[in-house]
Design a protein around this motif. Structure first.
Motif, PDB file in Angstrom:
ATOM      1  N   TYR A  69       0.775  -1.079  -0.026  1.00 33.75           N
ATOM      2  CA  TYR A  69       0.015  -0.050   0.173  1.00 33.75           C
ATOM      3  C   TYR A  69       0.923   1.293  -0.092  1.00 33.75           C
ATOM      4  O   TYR A  69       0.522   2.263  -0.730  1.00 33.75           O
ATOM      5  N   MET A  70       1.882   1.311   0.944  1.00 36.35           N
ATOM      6  CA  MET A  70       2.828   2.448   0.883  1.00 36.35           C
ATOM      7  C   MET A  70       3.442   2.429  -0.397  1.00 36.35           C
ATOM      8  O   MET A  70       3.865   3.715  -0.902  1.00 36.35           O
ATOM      9  N   ARG A  71       4.014   1.296  -1.143  1.00 37.38           N
ATOM     10  CA  ARG A  71       4.753   1.346  -2.235  1.00 37.38           C
ATOM     11  C   ARG A  71       3.852   2.061  -3.161  1.00 37.38           C
ATOM     12  O   ARG A  71       4.233   2.852  -3.848  1.00 37.38           O
ATOM     13  N   PHE A  72       2.889   1.789  -3.477  1.00 32.98           N
ATOM     14  CA  PHE A  72       1.922   2.402  -4.535  1.00 32.98           C
ATOM     15  C   PHE A  72       1.593   3.690  -4.241  1.00 32.98           C
ATOM     16  O   PHE A  72       1.377   4.701  -5.552  1.00 32.98           O
ATOM     17  N   LEU A  73       1.332   4.212  -3.097  1.00 34.86           N
ATOM     18  CA  LEU A  73       1.212   5.744  -2.696  1.00 34.86           C
ATOM     19  C   LEU A  73       2.312   6.265  -3.127  1.00 34.86           C
ATOM     20  O   LEU A  73       2.471   7.265  -3.567  1.00 34.86           O
ATOM     21  N   VAL A  74       3.374   5.974  -2.929  1.00 32.72           N
ATOM     22  CA  VAL A  74       4.965   6.348  -3.328  1.00 32.72           C
ATOM     23  C   VAL A  74       4.941   6.763  -4.846  1.00 32.72           C
ATOM     24  O   VAL A  74       5.260   7.629  -5.498  1.00 32.72           O
ATOM     25  N   LEU A  75       4.667   5.469  -5.496  1.00 36.41           N
ATOM     26  CA  LEU A  75       4.573   5.717  -6.938  1.00 36.41           C
ATOM     27  C   LEU A  75       3.473   6.607  -7.442  1.00 36.41           C
ATOM     28  O   LEU A  75       3.858   7.197  -8.567  1.00 36.41           O
TER      29      LEU A  75
ATOM     30  N   CYS B 146      -3.376   3.863 -13.415  1.00 39.02           N
ATOM     31  CA  CYS B 146      -3.242   2.540 -13.085  1.00 39.02           C
ATOM     32  C   CYS B 146      -2.523   2.176 -11.637  1.00 39.02           C
ATOM     33  O   CYS B 146      -2.881   1.311 -11.040  1.00 39.02           O
ATOM     34  N   ILE B 147      -1.812   3.116 -11.425  1.00 42.38           N
ATOM     35  CA  ILE B 147      -1.316   3.172  -9.810  1.00 42.38           C
ATOM     36  C   ILE B 147      -2.379   3.294  -8.921  1.00 42.38           C
ATOM     37  O   ILE B 147      -2.428   2.653  -7.853  1.00 42.38           O
ATOM     38  N   SER B 148      -3.242   4.400  -9.201  1.00 44.74           N
ATOM     39  CA  SER B 148      -4.526   4.412  -8.301  1.00 44.74           C
ATOM     40  C   SER B 148      -5.211   3.149  -8.206  1.00 44.74           C
ATOM     41  O   SER B 148      -5.804   2.903  -7.074  1.00 44.74           O
ATOM     42  N   MET B 149      -5.386   2.344  -9.465  1.00 48.15           N
ATOM     43  CA  MET B 149      -6.104   1.124  -9.236  1.00 48.15           C
ATOM     44  C   MET B 149      -5.135  -0.074  -8.441  1.00 48.15           C
ATOM     45  O   MET B 149      -6.039  -0.531  -7.513  1.00 48.15           O
ATOM     46  N   SER B 150      -3.746   0.126  -8.242  1.00 42.77           N
ATOM     47  CA  SER B 150      -3.048  -0.498  -7.240  1.00 42.77           C
ATOM     48  C   SER B 150      -3.213  -0.156  -5.953  1.00 42.77           C
ATOM     49  O   SER B 150      -3.446  -0.816  -4.861  1.00 42.77           O
ATOM     50  N   VAL B 151      -3.557   1.191  -5.673  1.00 44.41           N
ATOM     51  CA  VAL B 151      -3.801   1.568  -4.488  1.00 44.41           C
ATOM     52  C   VAL B 151      -5.173   1.301  -4.004  1.00 44.41           C
ATOM     53  O   VAL B 151      -5.321   0.674  -2.696  1.00 44.41           O
TER      54      VAL B 151
ATOM     55  N   VAL C 299      -6.028  -1.325  -0.529  1.00 40.75           N
ATOM     56  CA  VAL C 299      -7.110  -0.999   0.325  1.00 40.75           C
ATOM     57  C   VAL C 299      -8.044  -2.207   0.671  1.00 40.75           C
ATOM     58  O   VAL C 299      -8.114  -2.559   1.785  1.00 40.75           O
ATOM     59  N   VAL C 300      -8.139  -2.543  -0.807  1.00 37.62           N
ATOM     60  CA  VAL C 300      -9.364  -4.042  -0.454  1.00 37.62           C
ATOM     61  C   VAL C 300      -8.531  -5.083   0.303  1.00 37.62           C
ATOM     62  O   VAL C 300      -9.195  -5.769   1.186  1.00 37.62           O
ATOM     63  N   ALA C 301      -7.434  -5.313  -0.092  1.00 41.71           N
ATOM     64  CA  ALA C 301      -6.560  -6.352   0.567  1.00 41.71           C
ATOM     65  C   ALA C 301      -6.500  -6.269   1.918  1.00 41.71           C
ATOM     66  O   ALA C 301      -6.603  -7.135   2.707  1.00 41.71           O
TER      67      ALA C 301
END
Length: 277
Positions: free
Chosen positions: A101-107, A151-156, A160-162
């Motif tokens: 989650y932190m990874r994708f926020l940074v991206l 696409c990164i918003s999708m990962s975020v 969140v769901v996970a």
């Protein structure tokens, strides 16, 4: 400013993306207290080196130099944040859900910063009289930034769901759309980098050989990415290591930002030189 200190800062910042690849990939460093200390030291060193090299010009009164220094600093920011937060993070399948989650926020934040840097750089190159390749770079960077954001918003959202404990399928609504958007974002970032490097060479802010090297590196990585195809391959503990697969490497979201980061170091040095002169 001491010439030796500026040279050391320049060398350190040029090695930064590759240093980050090493410290991020070593999962054994993800020990509480250890990785925070390493990240803090790296981040402090980056801030000091950038300041000595030319970031201090952002606070000066010279409008042109400030914009150049701002563009350079913005291009370095993603790897400064990665240095601070990603020590020992490893690949996504090695990290915990909160870590990813932190990874994708940074991206996500980095995508915004890089797009902003390209806008500032385009304006500076326009003022310098180079308008063709800077326009090409700018035109590629805008949809690249937009594709990254989506696409990164999708990962975020997936993270969140996970974290809520809900199951997500690898072939759900996000799957193929994400792969296509990430592919487009990486392709256009390589194109934008090559265009801006050419523009910097035409403006004589970058040597002809260096500009050619940026274009060649972008072309090689772009070729690896195209040969891989639209779909991002599976990366897991039971697959071939990601670092042995050129197409996987070229499509990792942060990899296309390596060369812009190196361009940012060049811009900071030029801004510092102009300020001194």
């Amino acid at each position: 400013m001491n010439r030796t200190a500026r040279r050391m800062g320049y060398i350190f910042l040029c090695t930064l993306p590759f240093l980050d690849l090493a410290v991020v990939g070593v999962r054994a460093l993800r020990i509480p207290g250890i990785y925070q200390a390493i990240g803090g030291v790296l981040f402090a060193a980056i801030v000091v080196a950038a300041w000595i090299l030319g970031a201090r010009v952002i606070g000066s009164g010279a409008a042109g130099g400030r914009r150049l220094a701002l563009a350079g600093a913005f291009l370095i920011v993603p790897f400064a944040i990665i240095s601070l937060l990603w020590v020992g993070l490893g690949a996504p399948f090695q990290a915990t859900t909160p870590e990813n989650y932190m990874r994708f926020l940074v991206l996500l934040a980095s995508a915004i910063v890089v797009a902003s840097a390209f806008v500032a750089l385009k304006e500076e190159l326009y003022d310098a009289g180079e308008r063709f390749y800077s326009t090409v770079g700018f035109a590629a960077s805008i949809p690249a930034g937009a594709a990254y954001l989506v696409c990164i918003s999708m990962s975020v959202a997936r993270s969140v769901v996970a974290m809520r404990g809900e199951a997500t399928s690898s072939r759900d609504l996000f799957g193929e759309i994400y792969s296509v958007l990430e592919f487009v974002a990486c392709v256009l970032t390589y194109v934008a980098t090559a265009a801006f490097a050419t523009s910097l060479g035409r403006a004589r802010w970058l040597g002809r050989g260096a500009a050619g090297a940026y274009v060649m590196a972008s072309a090689v990585l772009l070729l690896f990415l195209v040969m891989r195809g639209l779909t991002f391959p599976e990366i897991a503990g039971n697959t071939a290591p990601w670092y042995t697969r050129p197409g996987v490497i070229a499509g990792i979201p942060a990899i296309p930002w390596i060369m812009p980061c190196l361009l940012g170091v060049v811009l900071l040095r030029r801004a510092g030189d102009e300020h001194r002169g």
